[in-house]
Design a protein around this motif. Structure first.
Motif, short mmCIF file in Angstrom:
data_model
loop_
_atom_site.label_atom_id
_atom_site.label_comp_id
_atom_site.label_asym_id
_atom_site.label_seq_id
_atom_site.Cartn_x
_atom_site.Cartn_y
_atom_site.Cartn_z
N UNK A 133 0.81 -1.04 -0.02
CA UNK A 133 0.01 -0.14 0.06
C UNK A 133 0.74 1.16 0.10
N UNK A 134 2.18 1.06 0.54
CA UNK A 134 3.11 2.30 0.39
C UNK A 134 3.33 2.57 -0.97
N UNK A 135 3.56 1.72 -1.89
CA UNK A 135 3.76 1.90 -3.35
C UNK A 135 2.64 2.25 -3.85
N UNK A 136 1.33 1.89 -3.62
CA UNK A 136 0.21 2.33 -4.18
C UNK A 136 0.01 3.84 -3.76
N UNK A 162 -0.17 -5.99 -11.38
CA UNK A 162 0.93 -5.72 -11.72
C UNK A 162 2.17 -5.46 -10.71
N UNK A 163 1.76 -5.42 -9.57
CA UNK A 163 2.58 -5.35 -8.42
C UNK A 163 2.75 -6.50 -7.42
N UNK A 164 1.99 -7.75 -7.92
CA UNK A 164 2.20 -8.85 -7.58
C UNK A 164 1.45 -9.51 -6.40
N UNK A 165 0.34 -8.67 -6.06
CA UNK A 165 -0.65 -9.15 -5.29
C UNK A 165 -1.90 -9.91 -5.91
N UNK A 166 -2.04 -11.04 -5.95
CA UNK A 166 -3.19 -11.73 -6.78
C UNK A 166 -4.43 -11.73 -6.03
N UNK A 167 -5.49 -11.62 -6.43
CA UNK A 167 -6.71 -11.91 -5.82
C UNK A 167 -7.06 -13.58 -5.74
N UNK A 168 -7.45 -13.88 -4.58
CA UNK A 168 -7.66 -15.11 -4.26
C UNK A 168 -9.38 -15.11 -4.48
#
Ligand SMILES: [Zn+2]
Length: 169
Positions: A133-136, A162-168
């Protein structure tokens, strides 16, 4: 509506958007962010308080924008934002039989389970990491116009992909 669960009517993710109002509505910089579907407001974006108890805001790098970034990602991820280790409770017990940590509410008083302890797999029960969230915050929230803005939920999820956190799920 339970934590981080969108209303059933908003199951079409592409239709959900977030709208930030330019007015400084509250002391301390807190501004209103609405959740909209089909252009109609369905309520305020829940503020997941961590850095800025006085509210969420945008347009610069600070604690109010950090909370907005975190709250937007948590809302957009919906059920996938909930930590699976502690089931969002932020509290676990060690299960001596399986050698794993399980949500504390599963640990009824028994020699099998340790005393409750803070979950180390998440951030306050949320699977959204502070580095994410810091990057966002830097990429998106700090650059939102002071006067107001709209962000699609699909755009937020695309950023996460794009930043590597996928939805489950
Ligand atoms: Zn956890």
């Amino acid at each position: 509506m339970t934590n981080a669960t969108l209303p059933a009517a908003t199951a079409n993710y592409g239709d959900v958007s977030y709208r930030g109002c330019g007015l400084l509505d509250r002391p301390g910089g807190g501004r209103f962010v609405y959740v909209e579907t089909g252009g109609e407001s369905v309520g305020l974006l829940p503020h997941r308080v961590k850095h800025s108890p006085t509210g969420m805001t945008w347009g610069y790098d600070g604690s109010g924008p950090a909370d907005l970034a975190r709250s937007l990602l948590i809302h957009a991820l919906d059920t996938a934002a909930r930590c699976v280790v502690c089931d969002g409770t932020n509290e676990v017990v060690h299960d001596s039989v399986t050698g794993t940590e399980v949500p504390a509410r599963n640990g009824v008083a028994s020699p099998r389970f340790s005393a409750p302890m803070r979950c180390t797999a998440c951030d306050g029960g949320w699977a959204v990491r502070s580095s994410t969230y810091r990057q966002f915050q830097l990429d998106v929230v700090a650059r939102l116009p002071e006067s107001g803005w709209t962000l699609g939920r699909a755009d937020v999820l695309a950023w996460l992909e794009q930043h590597g956190q996928k939805q489950r799920g």
